[in-house]
Design a protein around this motif. Structure first.
Motif: not given
Lengths: 724, 97
Positions: B78, B81-84
């Motif tokens: 995740l 995916f959220y590029n965090l």
């Protein structure tokens, strides 16, 4: 909205069926992850769909069910028999709630609410404390495959999404929408923003503070991208900028968003929507003039930049290639279509009329003796026949689904009765008309319940009788001579011949002196007199409503037969026509009146010599068969012709000959049901209109055979009448 | 320096975030450097991710360091995916294919 609700009702029905089937499977294999996930997914889908059509009652209930299922899936609670039973009860309740949503519930609102409350209380025993508030589940992600980007161009849409605070509570996870976005295009870059998240003390972790800036490479149009967010459209702030938008548009976007302009600008650069130079220039323009002229100025800059901007031709080519890919995928998805049943019925009616009109044309062509016309008419007839078969096929469904519903019934009944019964299903892929499937459900349920109730003994009794303590009940279906045959077989105690007979005599249904064959005795269970509730207990055999079962079947032009062996079990055989609308018929004529015999029943035709005219039997290659004379059966006027014909028919293993004046060939008969006043007419199954416009009656072969058999029995019982 | 290391095994999902929030904030309050072991977190959704972002931010505001020292596949997936990943600044273990 109405249409949406209709779809919702239908789809939740399917999901509930799936849920129920999976729950039953779970009982057998409590540790199966796939089953657990499937159950969860079904419940979640129902909840999501309910949310969409604003069916609050369904949504709220499904939510609690889903909470428990989530814990189950995470192995926080164990699968127990009670929990499975509770879940099944919840499935039923959801069904009621969905029906109530459609205005078709058979309970009143207060009762539904009371049922819900009672179930929720039981469910809460399985939920963690404080879990009553709404929450969001994790959805099992659909398989998402990234379409490889063919080109590193700037063919990117820019999406700016700020999700509303309540989306998480409503069970809508932003992640799912973004993952779904990947089916529309390729996410080239994504930035997550949580700037609107307040200080720790006031931050509510169940609210959503997330926002996203996304560069999406996609050949889809704006509507398609917007549709991804359709479910949350009202809840979120969404801005979509097409590829190669003006810089001014981006600057406007930056202004419209709550976050700090400079920070957003940086993000846009990172996302790749703007270059650093463009941003710097844009922001410089913005900060220069007074606030009022700012927007106008920005647009001017944007326009200048666009003027210099050239779209590369290869980008267009890539977009076209992607579009083909997408449409191929769509074609794959669209293999099934939903069609309202009444439209299909209309089609079948039209095909029926077409059959009649075709027959008229063919008749005309023959009477004109025009060779070419005859040929073209016969080609037409063949095509019409194919259309007829194909359109009837449209309405057929597999019977397996109906059978599978009994898993639940058997399970529940076994619990209640303290029996152990295994339900064996075979022939589930057998197809028949949907209208018949719908009507066969209740009679079948009756038979299954009867078998469980009275047929199969308690485990102890079975063991004492040397049988497997686990009883078996099997449902089987297959096609036979244009009919579908459904067998309900149990390995129980069988019917008690003496007690049925005693009861029938007591009720005055049969003469005490009468000699009845086993089959005749078993048939008595369908007699109305033996079917009231209090007899069930003192009659070992089946009792409740068997007459109703038979009446229902007869309304479908079907029959039911019983076979039973004491101590070994009972088999009920149902025969039903494949379709109610059109049959292939064999036209016969007696006393210048036309009759139609269903072609599937016809075995062969032979001539009957004058010498045999007075006999009610005939000799078929050494086999003696009963003969039914139409003239006699229907009291037709006129002289018998010197040469009669016999149509040998077969029905349910019995053969008989039908004596007619002459044969008139095959035809397709569109069945027109007889009116209510002819309901008690025996031997006639319906009527049809011939090509000539004449009405022909369709013979009910089974009834004819039975009538002749009964007449024979009467003669045998009183031989003196025969000689008289 | 006061280093706190805490492992979580609960799901970081909407169902649990209400319970997790005080737990996480208490953990942040306890130490100077907070190390979170999330290798036992089987599921994480947006609510869970958002909560992690909150504690990371709170830690930074308080001048502390919060590091996720171990990611479960769900957490890692995740966050990626959220590029965090860069925002959290923690080394992610790239699975060998």
């Amino acid at each position: 909205m109405d249409e949406l609700k209709q779809v919702f009702v239908q789809e939740s029905g399917e999901q509930l069926d799936a849920l129920e089937a999976l729950l039953l499977e779970l009982e057998n294999r409590p540790d199966d992850e796939t089953t657990l996930n499937g159950i969860f997914r079904a419940a979640h889908t129902i909840k999501g769909a309910a949310g969409m059509v604003e069916a609050a009652a369904v949504e709220a209930f499904a939510h609690v069910v889903e909470n428990v299922l989530d814990r189950l899936r995470n192995h926080e609670i164990e699968v127990t028999t009670e929990l499975a039973a509770l879940m099944l009860a919840c499935t039923d309740q959801l069904r009621v709630l969905v029906a109530a949503e459609a205005g078709a519930a058979d309970k009143d609102e207060a009762q539904i609410a009371a049922d819900s409350a009672r179930l929720l209380e039981r469910l809460n025993a399985y939920g963690p404390a404080g879990q009553h508030a709404a929450g969001s589940p994790r959805v099992v992600e659909p398989d998402v495959q990234r379409i490889p980007s063919p080109q590193a161009g700037h063919n990117c849409w820019h999406l700016s999404v700020r999700f509303g605070p309540d989306v998480l509570r409503q069970g809508m996870d932003p992640e799912n929408f973004l993952r779904f976005l990947e089916t529309v295009g390729n996410i080239r870059h994504l930035e997550t923003l949580a700037d609107s998240m307040p200080a720790a003390e006031v931050m509510d972790p169940e609210l959503c503070y997330l926002g996203f800036e996304i560069a999406l490479e996609s050949a889809a149009d704006k509507q398609a991208i917007e549709d991804v967010f359709a479910f949350v459209r009202d809840e979120c702030q969404l801005a979509i900028l097409p590829p190669n938008s003006k810089v001014g548009d981006y600057l406007e976007l930056i202004e419209s968003l709550p976050e700090d302009s400079l920070r957003l600008g940086e993000i846009l650069v990172r996302v790749g929507a703007l270059t650093a130079d463009e941003l710097a220039e844009g922001l410089r323009a913005q900060s220069g003039p007074a606030a009022g002229e700012m927007a106008q100025e920005a647009r001017q800059i944007g326009e200048i930049l666009v003027a210099q901007h050239v779209v590369q031709p290869e980008l267009v080519a890539a977009a076209v290639a992607k579009q083909t890919q997408v449409s191929e995928k769509k074609a794959h998805d669209a293999k099934l279509i939903r069609v309202p049943a009444d439209k299909l019925d209309h089609l079948i009616n039209l095909v029926g009329e077409l059959v009649i009109a075709g027959a008229a044309t063919s008749l005309l062509s023959h009477s004109r003796r025009d060779g070419e016309l005859i040929e073209s008419a016969s080609l037409l007839t063949r095509l019409v026949e194919e259309i007829r078969d194909a359109s009837l096929q449209l309405r057929t469904v597999q019977i397996g689904e109906t059978f599978n519903r009994f898993q639940r019934l058997v399970r529940d009944a076994c619990k209640d009765l303290g029996k152990d019964v295994e339900l064996l299903i075979s022939g589930g892929e057998t197809e028949l008309d949907k209208s018949i499937v719908e009507k066969i459900g209740d009679p079948l349920m009756h038979l299954v319940r009867n078998s469980l109730d009275h047929g199969i003994e308690a485990p102890a009794v079975r063991e004492a009788a040397g049988k497997n303590p686990r009883g078996s009940l099997s449902l089987n279906a297959f096609h036979d001579a244009g009919n579908i045959v459904i067998e309900v077989t149990d390995d129980g105690a069988g019917l008690n011949r003496d007690r049925i007979l005693a009861k029938a005599i007591e009720r005055g249904l049969v003469d005490a002196e009468a000699h009845l064959s086993d089959r005749e005795v078993y048939d008595l269970i369908f007699a109305p007199g033996l079917s009231t509730a209090e007899q069930v207990t003192n009659l070992s055999g089946r009792g409740v409503g068997m007459d109703v079962v038979r009446r229902n079947l007869q309304a479908l032009r079907g029959t039911i037969n019983v076979d039973s062996q004491p101590g070994r079990g009972t088999r009920l055989t149902l025969r039903l026509p494949l379709t109610l609308a059109i049959i292939d018929g064999f036209l016969v004529v007696s006393a210048n009146r036309s009759y139609v015999i269903p072609l599937d029943a016809v075995v062969e035709c032979i001539e009957r010599p004058v010498a045999e005219h007075d006999r009610n039997y005939f000799n078929l290659r050494g086999q003696v068969l009963p003969a039914v004379c139409l003239r006699e059966s229907f009291n037709l006027p006129g002289e018998r012709p010197t040469r009669e014909s016999v149509v040998v028919v077969q029905y349910a293993g019995q053969r008989a000959g039908i004596v007619v004046d002459r044969l008139a060939g095959e035809l397709q008969a569109v069945i027109k049901p007889l009116g209510a006043i002819f309901r008690h007419l025996q031997g006639i199954g319906g009527s049809t209109i011939l090509g000539s416009g004449e009405v022909a009656l369709i013979l009910d072969i089974s009834a004819l055979i039975k009538i002749s058999g009964q007449a024979e029995q009467r003669l045998l019982a009183r031989p003196e009448q025969r000689s008289a | 320096m006061n280093v706190i290391r805490k492992a979580f095994h609960e799901d970081f999902t909407i169902y649990r975030v209400a319970e997790l929030k005080p737990l996480l904030l208490d953990t942040v309050a306890e130490g100077e450097r907070i190390e979170l072991d999330l290798s036992g977190v089987e599921h994480m959704d947006s609510a869970g991710c958002q909560l992690l972002m909150l504690v990371k931010r709170e830690a930074s505001v308080a001048g502390k360091t919060l590091a996720i020292v171990a990611h479960s596949p769900a957490v890692q997936s995740l966050i990626e995916f959220y590029n965090l990943a860069a925002w959290f600044g923690d080394p992610l273990v790239v699975a060998a294919q």
